[in-house]
Design a protein around this motif. Structure first.
Motif, PDB file in Angstrom:
ATOM      1  N   ILE A   1       0.860  -1.187   0.000  1.00  0.00           N
ATOM      2  CA  ILE A   1       0.000   0.000   0.000  1.00  0.00           C
ATOM      3  C   ILE A   1       0.896   1.237   0.000  1.00  0.00           C
ATOM      4  O   ILE A   1       1.838   1.318   0.794  1.00  0.00           O
ATOM      5  CB  ILE A   1      -0.893   0.055   1.257  1.00  0.00           C
ATOM      6  N   TYR A   2       0.603   2.189  -0.870  1.00  0.00           N
ATOM      7  CA  TYR A   2       1.357   3.450  -0.906  1.00  0.00           C
ATOM      8  C   TYR A   2       0.562   4.545  -0.215  1.00  0.00           C
ATOM      9  O   TYR A   2      -0.629   4.718  -0.475  1.00  0.00           O
ATOM     10  CB  TYR A   2       1.694   3.829  -2.344  1.00  0.00           C
ATOM     11  N   LYS A   3       1.247   5.292   0.652  1.00  0.00           N
ATOM     12  CA  LYS A   3       0.591   6.264   1.523  1.00  0.00           C
ATOM     13  C   LYS A   3       0.039   7.466   0.765  1.00  0.00           C
ATOM     14  O   LYS A   3      -1.092   7.900   1.003  1.00  0.00           O
ATOM     15  CB  LYS A   3       1.577   6.725   2.602  1.00  0.00           C
ATOM     16  N   LEU A   4       0.818   8.045  -0.137  1.00  0.00           N
ATOM     17  CA  LEU A   4       0.428   9.314  -0.740  1.00  0.00           C
ATOM     18  C   LEU A   4      -0.811   9.192  -1.623  1.00  0.00           C
ATOM     19  O   LEU A   4      -1.696  10.022  -1.581  1.00  0.00           O
ATOM     20  CB  LEU A   4       1.591   9.911  -1.540  1.00  0.00           C
ATOM     21  N   GLY A   5      -0.874   8.162  -2.432  1.00  0.00           N
ATOM     22  CA  GLY A   5      -2.003   8.038  -3.350  1.00  0.00           C
ATOM     23  C   GLY A   5      -3.001   6.963  -2.988  1.00  0.00           C
ATOM     24  O   GLY A   5      -4.046   6.841  -3.625  1.00  0.00           O
ATOM     25  N   GLY A   6      -2.672   6.135  -1.974  1.00  0.00           N
ATOM     26  CA  GLY A   6      -3.572   5.056  -1.595  1.00  0.00           C
ATOM     27  C   GLY A   6      -3.597   3.898  -2.578  1.00  0.00           C
ATOM     28  O   GLY A   6      -4.477   3.047  -2.514  1.00  0.00           O
ATOM     29  N   GLU A   7      -2.614   3.853  -3.496  1.00  0.00           N
ATOM     30  CA  GLU A   7      -2.592   2.787  -4.485  1.00  0.00           C
ATOM     31  C   GLU A   7      -2.123   1.470  -3.871  1.00  0.00           C
ATOM     32  O   GLU A   7      -1.370   1.461  -2.880  1.00  0.00           O
ATOM     33  CB  GLU A   7      -1.683   3.156  -5.655  1.00  0.00           C
ATOM     34  N   LEU A   8      -2.552   0.366  -4.480  1.00  0.00           N
ATOM     35  CA  LEU A   8      -2.143  -0.969  -4.049  1.00  0.00           C
ATOM     36  C   LEU A   8      -1.562  -1.723  -5.235  1.00  0.00           C
ATOM     37  O   LEU A   8      -2.066  -1.619  -6.350  1.00  0.00           O
ATOM     38  CB  LEU A   8      -3.329  -1.760  -3.491  1.00  0.00           C
ATOM     39  N   ILE A   9      -0.489  -2.468  -4.972  1.00  0.00           N
ATOM     40  CA  ILE A   9       0.080  -3.322  -5.997  1.00  0.00           C
ATOM     41  C   ILE A   9       0.432  -4.657  -5.344  1.00  0.00           C
ATOM     42  O   ILE A   9       0.558  -4.746  -4.125  1.00  0.00           O
ATOM     43  CB  ILE A   9       1.327  -2.698  -6.658  1.00  0.00           C
ATOM     44  N   PRO A  10       0.596  -5.726  -6.126  1.00  0.00           N
ATOM     45  CA  PRO A  10       0.991  -7.008  -5.544  1.00  0.00           C
ATOM     46  C   PRO A  10       2.351  -6.902  -4.858  1.00  0.00           C
ATOM     47  O   PRO A  10       3.210  -6.104  -5.248  1.00  0.00           O
ATOM     48  CB  PRO A  10       1.068  -7.942  -6.768  1.00  0.00           C
ATOM     49  N   GLY A  11       2.542  -7.709  -3.820  1.00  0.00           N
ATOM     50  CA  GLY A  11       3.805  -7.724  -3.091  1.00  0.00           C
ATOM     51  C   GLY A  11       4.674  -8.885  -3.517  1.00  0.00           C
ATOM     52  O   GLY A  11       4.466  -9.497  -4.569  1.00  0.00           O
ATOM     53  N   PHE A  12       5.641  -9.227  -2.674  1.00  0.00           N
ATOM     54  CA  PHE A  12       6.573 -10.301  -2.995  1.00  0.00           C
ATOM     55  C   PHE A  12       7.144 -10.860  -1.701  1.00  0.00           C
ATOM     56  O   PHE A  12       6.910 -10.316  -0.627  1.00  0.00           O
ATOM     57  CB  PHE A  12       7.695  -9.818  -3.906  1.00  0.00           C
ATOM     58  N   CYS A  13       7.907 -11.920  -1.810  1.00  0.00           N
ATOM     59  CA  CYS A  13       8.457 -12.586  -0.629  1.00  0.00           C
ATOM     60  C   CYS A  13       9.953 -12.808  -0.770  1.00  0.00           C
ATOM     61  O   CYS A  13      10.503 -12.787  -1.866  1.00  0.00           O
ATOM     62  CB  CYS A  13       7.796 -13.948  -0.431  1.00  0.00           C
ATOM     63  N   GLY A  14      10.588 -13.042   0.364  1.00  0.00           N
ATOM     64  CA  GLY A  14      11.964 -13.522   0.410  1.00  0.00           C
ATOM     65  C   GLY A  14      12.949 -12.665  -0.335  1.00  0.00           C
ATOM     66  O   GLY A  14      12.987 -11.447  -0.184  1.00  0.00           O
ATOM     67  N   ASP A  15      13.773 -13.316  -1.195  1.00  0.00           N
ATOM     68  CA  ASP A  15      14.867 -12.606  -1.848  1.00  0.00           C
ATOM     69  C   ASP A  15      14.370 -11.603  -2.886  1.00  0.00           C
ATOM     70  O   ASP A  15      15.158 -10.873  -3.483  1.00  0.00           O
ATOM     71  CB  ASP A  15      15.835 -13.592  -2.512  1.00  0.00           C
ATOM     72  N   LYS A  16      13.050 -11.573  -3.099  1.00  0.00           N
ATOM     73  CA  LYS A  16      12.518 -10.574  -4.018  1.00  0.00           C
ATOM     74  C   LYS A  16      12.358  -9.231  -3.307  1.00  0.00           C
ATOM     75  O   LYS A  16      12.103  -8.232  -3.958  1.00  0.00           O
ATOM     76  CB  LYS A  16      11.197 -11.060  -4.604  1.00  0.00           C
ATOM     77  N   GLY A  17      12.481  -9.227  -1.976  1.00  0.00           N
ATOM     78  CA  GLY A  17      12.559  -8.061  -1.108  1.00  0.00           C
ATOM     79  C   GLY A  17      12.310  -6.679  -1.659  1.00  0.00           C
ATOM     80  O   GLY A  17      11.613  -6.494  -2.621  1.00  0.00           O
ATOM     81  N   VAL A  18      12.905  -5.690  -1.047  1.00  0.00           N
ATOM     82  CA  VAL A  18      12.740  -4.318  -1.515  1.00  0.00           C
ATOM     83  C   VAL A  18      13.601  -4.100  -2.748  1.00  0.00           C
ATOM     84  O   VAL A  18      14.645  -4.694  -2.902  1.00  0.00           O
ATOM     85  CB  VAL A  18      13.131  -3.291  -0.431  1.00  0.00           C
ATOM     86  N   TYR A  19      13.150  -3.196  -3.619  1.00  0.00           N
ATOM     87  CA  TYR A  19      13.947  -2.841  -4.785  1.00  0.00           C
ATOM     88  C   TYR A  19      15.194  -2.090  -4.316  1.00  0.00           C
ATOM     89  O   TYR A  19      15.135  -1.226  -3.453  1.00  0.00           O
ATOM     90  CB  TYR A  19      13.145  -1.937  -5.719  1.00  0.00           C
ATOM     91  N   THR A  20      16.333  -2.390  -4.918  1.00  0.00           N
ATOM     92  CA  THR A  20      17.582  -1.779  -4.468  1.00  0.00           C
ATOM     93  C   THR A  20      17.567  -0.264  -4.648  1.00  0.00           C
ATOM     94  O   THR A  20      18.180   0.466  -3.879  1.00  0.00           O
ATOM     95  CB  THR A  20      18.774  -2.362  -5.242  1.00  0.00           C
ATOM     96  N   SER A  21      16.854   0.230  -5.646  1.00  0.00           N
ATOM     97  CA  SER A  21      16.899   1.666  -5.918  1.00  0.00           C
ATOM     98  C   SER A  21      15.788   2.446  -5.226  1.00  0.00           C
ATOM     99  O   SER A  21      15.722   3.649  -5.343  1.00  0.00           O
ATOM    100  CB  SER A  21      16.803   1.921  -7.422  1.00  0.00           C
ATOM    101  N   GLU A  22      14.893   1.758  -4.510  1.00  0.00           N
ATOM    102  CA  GLU A  22      13.798   2.495  -3.905  1.00  0.00           C
ATOM    103  C   GLU A  22      14.021   2.784  -2.423  1.00  0.00           C
ATOM    104  O   GLU A  22      13.288   3.556  -1.830  1.00  0.00           O
ATOM    105  CB  GLU A  22      12.470   1.753  -4.083  1.00  0.00           C
ATOM    106  N   LYS A  23      15.030   2.184  -1.807  1.00  0.00           N
ATOM    107  CA  LYS A  23      15.264   2.419  -0.387  1.00  0.00           C
ATOM    108  C   LYS A  23      15.734   3.854  -0.157  1.00  0.00           C
ATOM    109  O   LYS A  23      16.613   4.347  -0.856  1.00  0.00           O
ATOM    110  CB  LYS A  23      16.292   1.430   0.159  1.00  0.00           C
ATOM    111  N   HIS A  24      15.162   4.491   0.809  1.00  0.00           N
ATOM    112  CA  HIS A  24      15.551   5.858   1.127  1.00  0.00           C
ATOM    113  C   HIS A  24      16.921   5.848   1.806  1.00  0.00           C
ATOM    114  O   HIS A  24      17.203   4.986   2.634  1.00  0.00           O
ATOM    115  CB  HIS A  24      14.502   6.493   2.054  1.00  0.00           C
TER     116      HIS A  24
END
Length: 393
Positions: A233-256
């Motif tokens: 769930i994204y806070k600013l727009g309230g959008e939802l997208i499918p998630g993932f598990c394990g080594d698919k983790g967070v995107y390397t370029s999206e971490k603040h």
């Protein structure tokens, strides 16, 4: 010759015995009931899992927009929803505490249990979502300073110690987990560092929650990918997208840069994993979450009238988002990886932009041609057998 008086010839008739209309109707009704019972007993995925997964996301998305609308009406001390401000998206428990404490100071004793704290309040987002649903049982949205150890997914037979503890279970039996978890800060949709690709490079801070839905609560099989699915769930727009598990983790370029990897909580517990096979990335699969890509455009001779057309139907979220470009909640490098790993989905290269100005491998129809052309991504409505309806609330 004398006729045998005991012999009687059957009368001739032009009619054969058949079913009456009443008998036929009764038979059809009985058949329909048996089909319904069979579907419930066999529980084929396309009839049950897909529609309920769709309903879980669709209902939550609708709730998000209702909550954001309430947040945008907040003015000064007139709090319709604690923890949110106009144009700041969904509510935040950390932001809610000061406002609730001020009300407590102005009206001592208004909150049972004393002065509100992060450990004592319900997460306002979780609480507001629950109150837009018809709920079975209790609501558990306790924030507990960002760590509510009670919430857990069901495992095994879903009974006794294996039973799950959701935030709440809706009347359509879909249960929601971890809605009370803290918002995690990220950089949303940034382009790959050092690249010339500036298309849709928002470079803005956003926040997300990783949650789970279980389409049938404690009922079996209680396995990730079978009846349990992660959602972001994204806070600013309230959008939802499918998630993932394990080594698919967070995107390397999206971490603040101010955040650490410890902020990503992979809740795909080992006891919920399937016995055989590896987990899918539900952003790259079109089951149970399928997506459509629609094009919106205006003719140059009629700029005030907008038209729409379907570009892609029933594809994965990642395919729709990457080819559509503008709805892209994914970092551009994720789309580049997806294209390189799935060349068969980009066979007709003439359909896609190669100029970084428009976004590489984005459909030309989504950026060029008629005036103000753009594409939007929408979750696809699953097919249902004629006797059943979607379990939307």
């Amino acid at each position: 010759m004398k006729k045998d008086k005991n012999l009687k010839s059957a009368p001739k008739t032009i009619f054969k015995r058949g079913w009456t209309m009443v008998e036929l109707c009764v038979a059809m009704i009985a058949l329909a009931i048996l089909v319904g019972i069979s579907i419930q007993a066999i529980k084929p995925k396309k009839f049950l899992i897909g529609p309920f997964a769709y309903a879980g996301v669709k209902n939550l998305r609708t709730a998000n927009f209702e909550i954001i609308d309430k947040c945008n009406k907040n003015t000064g001390a007139d709090y319709e929803v604690y923890g949110c401000e106009p144009n700041q998206g969904l509510p935040d428990a950390v932001a809610a505490v000061p406002a609730m404490q001020k009300e407590y100071d102005d009206n001592p004793g208004v909150y049972k249990g004393g002065r509100p704290t992060e450990a004592s309040i319900d997460d306002p987002y979780c609480y507001e979502v629950a109150n837009t649903f018809s709920v079975l049982g209790e609501i558990n949205c306790k924030y507990n300073s960002g760590s509510n150890g009670e919430i857990k997914l069901p495992t095994g037979d879903g009974k006794g110690a294996n039973a799950g503890v959701p935030n709440f279970q809706a009347s359509n039996m879909v249960a929601y987990y971890y809605l009370e978890s803290p918002w995690v800060k990220i950089v949303k949709g940034a382009s790959t560092e050092g690249s010339e690709d500036t298309f849709n490079a928002t470079d803005e801070n956003d926040f997300y929650k990783q949650i789970f839905i279980d389409v049938n609560g404690n009922d079996k099989p209680n396995k990730i990918g079978e009846d349990q699915f992660p959602v972001r769930i994204y806070k600013l727009g309230g959008e939802l997208i499918p998630g993932f598990c394990g080594d698919k983790g967070v995107y390397t370029s999206e971490k603040h840069p101010e955040e650490s990897e410890s902020n990503y909580q992979d809740r795909c517990a080992i006891e919920n994993m399937p016995l055989f096979g590896s987990l899918a990335n539900w952003q790259e699969e079109n089951y149970p979450f399928a997506y459509n890509l629609y094009r919106s455009y205006a003719d140059e001779n009629d700029p005030d009238t907008r038209y729409s057309s379907a570009e892609l139907l029933g594809v994965s979220y990642k395919e729709a988002a990457c080819k559509g470009g503008r709805h892209n909640m994914l970092p551009r490098e994720e789309c580049d990886k997806y294209k390189n790993l799935n060349p068969d989905k980009y066979k007709n290269e003439n359909l896609y932009n190669t100029d970084v100005e428009y976004g590489k491998y984005v459909l030309k129809n989504c950026t060029e041609g008629e005036l103000s052309a753009f594409c939007i991504v929408r979750i696809a409505r699953p097919g249902m057998p004629g006797l059943f309806r979607l379990p939307l609330l």
